[in-house]
Design a protein around this motif. Sequence first.
Motif, PDB file in Angstrom:
ATOM      1  N   SER A   1     -33.850   4.986  33.038  1.00  0.00           N
ATOM      2  CA  SER A   1     -34.852   3.948  32.793  1.00  0.00           C
ATOM      3  C   SER A   1     -36.194   4.575  32.438  1.00  0.00           C
ATOM      4  N   ASP A   2     -36.947   3.868  31.571  1.00  0.00           N
ATOM      5  CA  ASP A   2     -38.299   4.343  31.263  1.00  0.00           C
ATOM      6  C   ASP A   2     -39.331   3.696  32.189  1.00  0.00           C
ATOM      7  N   ASP A   3     -38.888   2.904  33.155  1.00  0.00           N
ATOM      8  CA  ASP A   3     -39.834   2.306  34.107  1.00  0.00           C
ATOM      9  C   ASP A   3     -40.191   3.350  35.157  1.00  0.00           C
TER      10      ASP A   3
HETATM   11 MG    MG Z   1     -37.706  -0.260  30.567  1.00  0.00          MG
END
Ligand code: MG
Length: 262
Positions: free
Chosen positions: A181-183
């Motif tokens: 995830s890019d979070d």
């Molecule tokens: Mg994301």
Amino acid sequence: MSRYSIKMRASNKVEGHISGAEKIIPEEELEQYCARLLSRALRHSKGKPDFINLKIEAVREEEILHLPALPVTTAETASAGEGMAVVLEYLRRLGLERAEEILALWKQSYSMRGAMLLDADTLRRLEPDRDRGIRATYMDMETEDEARQSACGGKNHFNEALVLATKVVNHPNIVAELCISDDPDYVTGYIASRAFGYVRVTTLKEMGSPLGGRIFLFRGTEEERDDCIRYLQQQKVLVHVGDTTSPAASPAGMSHEPQNQA
Ligand code: MG
Ligand code: PML
């Protein structure tokens, strides 16, 4: 039943992309879902959008491919290094001889809008546009209205990823999908494949890191690549969550119990 695809994306000049979501829903729920997705766009923690796009398209029943969700298992890992070791082991079990090089290439997907489409054997990149990558789209969870509503309120990383991974690895030329995830506050990632199902890896990156991306591992001819890209970007898919069966055995030494997804 008449259905519609709704896609929402929101951005502003400071943050760039803020939020995006998509649904495939019955006609009678269309107005309600437009309002929900709009509310999701307006209330995102990343900031207030100055641009919101809602795209609505009719979908014919015969265009939809119905798939059961992949079976899910979880590998508990305490660090990103441990998580990567689990992914490496699964890549090897899938018969991928260049597993370590695949992991090293993952970083190149972090700056892309979509996923990297990588030849699983030659490691050649197959996306027509390397900045954009391949965006798997036109998919949703097929479930009771109530569950769909709760999934629409805010982002449910797991449900959305399970739907996407189910679509992606059901193409016969996709060997596996890898995802981080890019979070910044979401460290769980996964490796999905038809052979082993959806394997959640509870820690796959450092907490606080905004870096993440996807690789779709492909094996096949040029013609099959074109068909695969068309499938990923255009085929409408509804994923039945709850129809899952037990996954194939985990690699030796890893005892990942199947999880109830309900
Ligand atoms: Mg994301
Ligand atoms: C994303 O940020 O969209 C990726 C989510 C990965 C979800 C992993 C999981 O919880 O199973």
